[in-house]
Design an enzyme around this catalytic site. Structure first.
Site, PDB file in Angstrom:
ATOM      1  N   ASP A 134       8.318  -3.218   8.527  1.00 13.98           N
ATOM      2  CA  ASP A 134       8.497  -2.612   7.208  1.00 13.98           C
ATOM      3  C   ASP A 134       8.453  -1.092   7.386  1.00 13.98           C
ATOM      4  O   ASP A 134       7.381  -0.483   7.435  1.00 13.98           O
ATOM      5  CB  ASP A 134       7.401  -3.094   6.250  1.00 13.98           C
ATOM      6  CG  ASP A 134       7.584  -2.505   4.854  1.00 13.98           C
ATOM      7  OD1 ASP A 134       8.381  -1.548   4.706  1.00 13.98           O
ATOM      8  OD2 ASP A 134       6.922  -2.988   3.912  1.00 13.98           O
ATOM      9  N   PHE A 171       0.586  -2.632   2.689  1.00 14.31           N
ATOM     10  CA  PHE A 171       1.260  -2.418   1.397  1.00 14.31           C
ATOM     11  C   PHE A 171       2.749  -2.639   1.614  1.00 14.31           C
ATOM     12  O   PHE A 171       3.391  -1.905   2.359  1.00 14.31           O
ATOM     13  CB  PHE A 171       1.019  -1.011   0.839  1.00 14.31           C
ATOM     14  CG  PHE A 171       1.548  -0.869  -0.565  1.00 14.31           C
ATOM     15  CD1 PHE A 171       0.732  -1.096  -1.659  1.00 14.31           C
ATOM     16  CD2 PHE A 171       2.882  -0.544  -0.788  1.00 14.31           C
ATOM     17  CE1 PHE A 171       1.229  -1.006  -2.960  1.00 14.31           C
ATOM     18  CE2 PHE A 171       3.387  -0.452  -2.085  1.00 14.31           C
ATOM     19  CZ  PHE A 171       2.552  -0.681  -3.170  1.00 14.31           C
ATOM     20  N   LYS A 184      13.200   3.935   0.096  1.00 12.74           N
ATOM     21  CA  LYS A 184      12.749   5.294  -0.220  1.00 12.74           C
ATOM     22  C   LYS A 184      13.757   6.410   0.110  1.00 12.74           C
ATOM     23  O   LYS A 184      14.566   6.771  -0.710  1.00 12.74           O
ATOM     24  CB  LYS A 184      11.423   5.558   0.490  1.00 12.74           C
ATOM     25  CG  LYS A 184      10.257   4.734  -0.085  1.00 12.74           C
ATOM     26  CD  LYS A 184       8.946   5.301   0.357  1.00 12.74           C
ATOM     27  CE  LYS A 184       7.746   4.435   0.034  1.00 12.74           C
ATOM     28  NZ  LYS A 184       7.273   4.538  -1.338  1.00 12.74           N
TER      29      LYS A 184
END
Ligand SMILES: Cc1ncc(COP(=O)(O)O)c(C=O)c1O
Length: 462
Positions: free
Chosen positions: A235, A150, A264
């Protein structure tokens, strides 16, 4: 009349679900109502949310990992208030700001071997940026990514999504992307063998399912990328900034990536932010002439509030020892929740690193339970975990999530400031709810029947 946002909120309190139903995403409202998550939260602090009755909830979702330092942290609030009150010039564009320079310097001090930073506004934008940097630097177009990956939901990132349920209906996506199985070095080497791959994108721990890398996988993958001239892109949008007990999750294997992606938690949850950190030569090849100084960029990318919040967040991570707390508290939780595997046949595995933890459920052995499980599975695959997170929420006021579509994994992604009493709260709540799952008939399986009925109705479009 003077604009007063707090008065407006007070006047319209209680209307959030009807407004969303009418103007935003009605299906989301339906989901929340069906599973009983339709609370009206009015305040948040640290690891807790409070609803309008004053009830306190322990938040193991942390806004999908955004609130690593806890919600509404006073240090970040103060930094942002100071910046606003200073009336600084912001986003002058034909200028370079001190705040973004400072944040770049501070970030690079945490990530050894890296030399440059590009700021943007989200995780998926960091991924899009890395695709462009990798293509520009290598003069190649191919991308390799993992099954179950993801990386976000914009078109480039979506191309590298390892779950068809996200991709379906949005094609055609980027050409030239190859999916390889997770933890499979042979498949990776085969994908890289043509020496035509721009980059391999990988999450050091996969968020969907909390899949851990086999020991040595990331290091060997990075070596293969180097051998074949492809960039190794870590990532760390979810795993970065201390989540796994180290500043970066790749540090567990001492890998030196070509690019690292953050987002985030970087702004303490206040302002959208993203960052691509990497080697100088990659940036030099992308921004290679004066007329290409703005060949890639983003209008809000280095905005003052995000940069100030980023600096304050890094300070809080250090001052409060939150990365160490994530390592210690995570190890305790893994041990205590892991002990439940022996006790409960429905619980198959507890795994994770730091405060990124998965509880995986699976088919039971005993006959009565097995029959109930099979019936539920026939109705809707992967529904079982909903039966766990609903009572966790309604009875124990713990907010948690299922780790992905049709999965038997519940994921814990709490703030890194979790306390001893929070840890006890989590263990006793799971113990209680999982114990109930072993009672057939019982309230949890009754709930399962209701959910299955809703799911069938929804599939039939009613
Ligand atoms: C590993 C990873 N990469 C990228 C993203 C996308 O980030 P954003 O939602 O900020 O676009 C996410 C979001 O969950 C993520 O977990």
């Amino acid at each position: 009349m003077a604009f007063d946002i707090l008065k407006e909120l007070a006047d319209r309190a209680g209307e959030s679900f009807s407004l969303h139903d009418k103007y935003l995403n009605a299906q989301m409202v339906r989901v929340l109502k069906t599973i009983g998550f339709d609370r009206h939260y009015t305040r948040a602090e640290g690891a807790y949310l409070y609803d309008r009755t004053g009830a306190r909830y322990l938040d193991l979702l942390a806004g999908f990992g955004v609130f690593a330092i806890g919600r509404n942290h006073p240090t970040v609030k103060q930094a942002m208030t100071d910046i606003l009150n200073a009336d600084l010039p912001n986003l002058v564009q034909m200028d370079v700001s001190l705040l973004s320079g400072l944040l770049a310097e501070r970030l690079l001090a945490h990530v050894s071997g890296q030399e440059r930073v590009f700021f943007c506004n989200s995780g998926t934008e960091a991924v899009e940026s890395a695709i462009k940097l990798a293509r520009a630097a290598t003069r190649r177009s191919k991308l390799v990514f993992c099954d179950h990956a993801f990386h976000g939901l914009t078109m480039g990132a979506l191309t590298m999504n390892g779950d068809a349920s996200f991709r379906n209906g949005f094609g055609p996506l980027l050409a030239d992307a190859t999916r390889v199985p997770w933890n499979d070095l042979e498949a990776l080497e085969a994908a890289l063998a043509g020496d035509d791959v721009a980059a391999f994108f990988v999450e050091p721990i996969q968020g969907k399912g909390v899949n851990l890398p086999a020991p040595g996988y990331l290091r060997e993958a990075a070596r293969l990328c180097k051998k074949h001239g492809a960039l190794f892109v870590a990532d760390e949008v979810q795993t970065g900034l201390g989540r796994t007990g180290k500043f970066l999750a790749i540090a567990h294997e001492e890998v030196d990536p070509d690019l690292v992606l953050l987002a985030k938690a970087l702004s303490g949850g206040f302002v959208p932010v993203g960052a691509v950190i990497g080697k100088k030569w990659i940036f030099d090849r992308t921004f290679d002439r004066m007329d290409r100084a703005v060949v890639h960029g983003s209008t809000f990318g280095k905005n003052n509030l995000a940069m100030a919040a980023g600096l304050a967040t890094l300070a809080v991570l250090e001052d409060e020892g939150l990365i160490e707390n994530a390592a210690r508290r995570g190890a305790n939780l893994l041990e205590r929740l892991g002990a439940l595997v022996q006790k409960y046949e429905l619980l198959k595995d507890v795994r994770g690193r730091g405060l990124m933890i998965a509880l995986e459920f699976g088919a039971p052995r005993s006959l009565g339970l097995r029959a109930a499980w099979t019936l539920l599975e026939k109705a809707t695959k992967g529904l079982f975990c909903q039966m766990v997170i609903i009572p966790l929420f309604s009875r124990h006021r713990i907010l948690s999530q299922v780790a992905g579509h049709e999965m038997y994994v519940i994921k814990l992604l709490p703030p890194l400031c979790l306390s001893q009493s929070d840890e006890d709260w989590i263990v006793s709540a799971f113990d209680d709810v999982i114990a109930d799952c072993h009672q057939v008939p019982g309230s949890v399986w009754e709930l399962g029947t209701t959910l299955a009925r809703h799911a069938l109705k929804s599939k039939a479009g009613t």
